[in-house]
Enzyme design. Structure first.
Site, PDB file in Angstrom:
ATOM      1  N   PHE A 113       0.857  -1.178   0.000  1.00 15.82           N
ATOM      2  CA  PHE A 113       0.000   0.000   0.000  1.00 15.82           C
ATOM      3  C   PHE A 113       0.901   1.238   0.000  1.00 15.82           C
ATOM      4  O   PHE A 113       1.840   1.330   0.802  1.00 15.82           O
ATOM      5  CB  PHE A 113      -0.884  -0.027   1.241  1.00 15.82           C
ATOM      6  CG  PHE A 113      -1.989   0.982   1.200  1.00 15.82           C
ATOM      7  CD1 PHE A 113      -3.102   0.790   0.405  1.00 15.82           C
ATOM      8  CD2 PHE A 113      -1.910   2.154   1.948  1.00 15.82           C
ATOM      9  CE1 PHE A 113      -4.124   1.722   0.355  1.00 15.82           C
ATOM     10  CE2 PHE A 113      -2.926   3.100   1.901  1.00 15.82           C
ATOM     11  CZ  PHE A 113      -4.040   2.881   1.102  1.00 15.82           C
ATOM     12  N   ASP A 184       2.202  -5.917   7.591  1.00 18.78           N
ATOM     13  CA  ASP A 184       0.981  -5.108   7.604  1.00 18.78           C
ATOM     14  C   ASP A 184      -0.199  -6.064   7.373  1.00 18.78           C
ATOM     15  O   ASP A 184      -0.269  -6.741   6.330  1.00 18.78           O
ATOM     16  CB  ASP A 184       1.067  -4.039   6.500  1.00 18.78           C
ATOM     17  CG  ASP A 184      -0.154  -3.120   6.470  1.00 18.78           C
ATOM     18  OD1 ASP A 184      -1.228  -3.520   6.951  1.00 18.78           O
ATOM     19  OD2 ASP A 184      -0.038  -2.002   5.927  1.00 18.78           O
ATOM     20  N   TYR A 209     -10.823  -0.733  10.903  1.00 20.42           N
ATOM     21  CA  TYR A 209     -12.050  -0.237  10.246  1.00 20.42           C
ATOM     22  C   TYR A 209     -12.460  -1.082   9.054  1.00 20.42           C
ATOM     23  O   TYR A 209     -13.511  -0.856   8.484  1.00 20.42           O
ATOM     24  CB  TYR A 209     -11.905   1.235   9.827  1.00 20.42           C
ATOM     25  CG  TYR A 209     -10.593   1.571   9.131  1.00 20.42           C
ATOM     26  CD1 TYR A 209     -10.366   1.201   7.826  1.00 20.42           C
ATOM     27  CD2 TYR A 209      -9.585   2.251   9.810  1.00 20.42           C
ATOM     28  CE1 TYR A 209      -9.170   1.494   7.203  1.00 20.42           C
ATOM     29  CE2 TYR A 209      -8.385   2.558   9.197  1.00 20.42           C
ATOM     30  CZ  TYR A 209      -8.178   2.176   7.890  1.00 20.42           C
ATOM     31  OH  TYR A 209      -6.989   2.461   7.281  1.00 20.42           O
ATOM     32  N   LYS A 210     -11.621  -2.054   8.670  1.00 17.64           N
ATOM     33  CA  LYS A 210     -11.975  -2.887   7.508  1.00 17.64           C
ATOM     34  C   LYS A 210     -12.746  -4.117   7.998  1.00 17.64           C
ATOM     35  O   LYS A 210     -13.890  -3.999   8.436  1.00 17.64           O
ATOM     36  CB  LYS A 210     -10.715  -3.283   6.752  1.00 17.64           C
ATOM     37  CG  LYS A 210      -9.935  -2.103   6.160  1.00 17.64           C
ATOM     38  CD  LYS A 210      -8.704  -2.597   5.421  1.00 17.64           C
ATOM     39  CE  LYS A 210      -7.753  -1.483   5.041  1.00 17.64           C
ATOM     40  NZ  LYS A 210      -8.221  -0.603   3.979  1.00 17.64           N
ATOM     41  N   ARG A 356     -12.936  -3.917  -7.199  1.00 24.70           N
ATOM     42  CA  ARG A 356     -12.571  -4.743  -6.044  1.00 24.70           C
ATOM     43  C   ARG A 356     -13.819  -5.068  -5.225  1.00 24.70           C
ATOM     44  O   ARG A 356     -14.653  -4.190  -4.966  1.00 24.70           O
ATOM     45  CB  ARG A 356     -11.579  -3.937  -5.223  1.00 24.70           C
ATOM     46  CG  ARG A 356     -10.811  -4.689  -4.200  1.00 24.70           C
ATOM     47  CD  ARG A 356      -9.730  -3.797  -3.619  1.00 24.70           C
ATOM     48  NE  ARG A 356     -10.275  -2.704  -2.825  1.00 24.70           N
ATOM     49  CZ  ARG A 356      -9.650  -2.123  -1.799  1.00 24.70           C
ATOM     50  NH1 ARG A 356      -8.440  -2.530  -1.454  1.00 24.70           N
ATOM     51  NH2 ARG A 356     -10.200  -1.147  -1.130  1.00 24.70           N
TER      52      ARG A 356
HETATM   53  C1  LIG Z   1      -2.334  -2.129   3.532  1.00 26.79           C
HETATM   54  C2  LIG Z   1      -2.615  -0.762   4.087  1.00 26.79           C
HETATM   55  N1  LIG Z   1      -1.658  -0.126   4.772  1.00 26.79           N
HETATM   56  C3  LIG Z   1      -1.851   1.112   5.276  1.00 26.79           C
HETATM   57  C4  LIG Z   1      -3.053   1.779   5.104  1.00 26.79           C
HETATM   58  C5  LIG Z   1      -3.216   3.185   5.648  1.00 26.79           C
HETATM   59  O1  LIG Z   1      -4.007   3.156   6.786  1.00 26.79           O
HETATM   60  P1  LIG Z   1      -4.429   4.487   7.574  1.00 26.79           P
HETATM   61  O2  LIG Z   1      -5.208   5.340   6.638  1.00 26.79           O
HETATM   62  O3  LIG Z   1      -5.289   3.979   8.699  1.00 26.79           O
HETATM   63  O4  LIG Z   1      -3.212   5.154   8.078  1.00 26.79           O
HETATM   64  C6  LIG Z   1      -4.083   1.142   4.391  1.00 26.79           C
HETATM   65  C7  LIG Z   1      -5.379   1.819   4.196  1.00 26.79           C
HETATM   66  O5  LIG Z   1      -6.293   1.344   3.587  1.00 26.79           O
HETATM   67  C8  LIG Z   1      -3.859  -0.156   3.864  1.00 26.79           C
HETATM   68  O6  LIG Z   1      -4.792  -0.787   3.151  1.00 26.79           O
END
Ligand SMILES: Cc1ncc(COP(=O)(O)O)c(C=O)c1O
Length: 397
Positions: A113, A184, A209-210, A356
């Site tokens: 990400f 992660d 939150y997911k 998705r």
């Molecule tokens: C794999 C991954 N890492 C990091 C993040 C970033 O998270 P945050 O916005 O809570 O900092 C996300 C957000 O969707 C994500 O999917």
């Protein structure tokens, strides 16, 4: 056996909507509204600041951490919640780097990400020009774990394709090269069984939150292997990670165990909402969730491929290599997703061309999948997406 009809009944799902976006933002647990309202009226409203002690607010970050830990195979006392995932990535990588002071490379992959990569880039820039973020293709990660890599930072389940990295094998490989791992779990926690302790993972981070359904802006979590906690120096040395925050010492001393990864005041309203979501998770077994999730994704792929030849599968075909989401490529995917949403099927779009769909057995069943594919087929076969209103880009896709 997990009773999925019972868990589904515990969510507020709008009439006429099939929600296939719980991999981005989980729906509202019915109990959350009353729980948050009670907390506001009885705790915040009546107890005022004494709620930190009387209502146990201060212990919520670790209490919730343990409840999440059950789903991802973490030892009790090894997880704390708070902040956002991007912050937790920074914290984990900064601490991991310090465990390998002679090495200057963080290895990651191009499927990660972007925020994870941005956070590490920012961290390394402040550490100095000798540090390097090395980004390789996901399939080349194993070949690039070399003796100069301090930290291997990977997202276990690819946010776009759903491809799963082999956490156990890559952690073993990393350790054989003296490399520390940061995983992660944003698309893993509540999506697939994870066993951090058995995998011998060093650090892990994730969001709530997911799949965990804690609500928009719900806190992130960080895991530190118990064998490392006392050695770890928190880079974000906020007062609530101090050994004795209310001594108000001028010098920082890291707190005991995982408490040291706390930073500042926890978001209690959001944590109360998350605790209502975790009550539903307490009714679920991750193996049952995985079995059901595979049934749902297999059914979805089969039906979509039969009805929508213009959509190309972008997720691994083998369910063992796929998380709890399915992605399809389509050049006009943005418009097609907007049309789908307008017809009551909510998924999302990831540039440049990925549609998705998330499958969340706690509240999605076979009938939902059949309904969603019926609507998708209508949109694709009759080009219902080819209308100007579906091509206007909104800020969140
Ligand atoms: C794999 C991954 N890492 C990091 C993040 C970033 O998270 P945050 O916005 O809570 O900092 C996300 C957000 O969707 C994500 O999917």
């Amino acid at each position: 056996m997990t009773d999925f009809a019972a868990t589904k009944a515990m969510f507020n799902l709008p009439q006429g909507v099939v929600y296939l976006d719980g991999n981005s933002l989980g729906p509202l647990p019915r109990a959350a509204r009353d729980r948050v309202s009670d907390m506001m009226v009885q705790e915040w409203g009546q107890m005022l600041i004494t709620g930190w002690n009387k209502a146990g607010w201060m212990a919520m970050p670790t209490g919730l951490g343990d409840r999440i830990g059950r789903l991802i195979g973490a030892e009790p006392g090894s997880i704390v919640t708070g902040d956002t995932l991007s912050i937790k990535v920074y914290q984990a990588v900064a601490s991991a780097l310090e465990l390998c002071p002679d090495r200057k490379v963080v290895l990651s992959d191009s499927g990660n990400f972007p925020s994870d990569l941005y956070m590490v880039d920012g961290l390394l820039r402040s550490l100095g020009p000798e540090y390097e973020l090395r980004v390789v293709a996901p399939e080349d990660v194993a070949d690039n774990v070399t003796e100069d890599v301090a930290v291997l930072m990977l997202t276990e389940v690819d946010y776009r394709s759903g491809r799963i990295h082999d956490m156990k094998a890559l952690t073993e490989l990393a350790h054989a090269h003296g490399t520390v791992t940061v995983w992660d779990l944003a698309h893993s926690a509540g999506a697939i069984p994870v066993d951090l302790a058995t995998c011998n993972a060093d650090f892990a981070v994730g969001c709530t939150y997911k799949y965990l359904n804690g609500g928009p802006g719900a806190p992130a979590f960080i895991y530190v292997a118990p064998r490392l906690t006392e050695q770890v120096r928190p880079a974000l040395s906020g007062w609530l990670g101090h050994e004795s925050p209310f001594a108000f010492d001028l010098d920082y001393r890291a707190g005991n165990g995982i408490e040291r990864m706390r930073v500042g005041t926890p978001p209690i309203l959001q944590m109360v909402a998350l605790s209502a979501a975790m009550d539903i998770w307490d009714m679920a077994d991750m193996q049952d969730v995985r079995t059901k999730s595979i049934e749902l994704t297999e059914l979805f792929i089969k039906r979509v491929e039969a009805a929508c030849p213009d959509l190309q599968l972008a997720s691994p075909r083998n369910p063992a290599q796929r998380g709890s989401q399915v992605s399809f490529r389509f050049a006009d995917g943005y418009a097609a997703m907007q049309a789908l949403i307008a017809h009551g099927v909510i998924g999302d779009f990831r540039a440049p061309d990925i549609m998705r769909f998330g499958f969340t057995p706690l509240y999605i069943d076979e009938q939902d999948v059949e309904n969603a594919v019926g609507i998708l087929a209508d949109i694709m076969q009759n080009r219902l997406w080819d209308a100007p209103e579906f091509k206007v880009r909104q800020s969140v896709t």
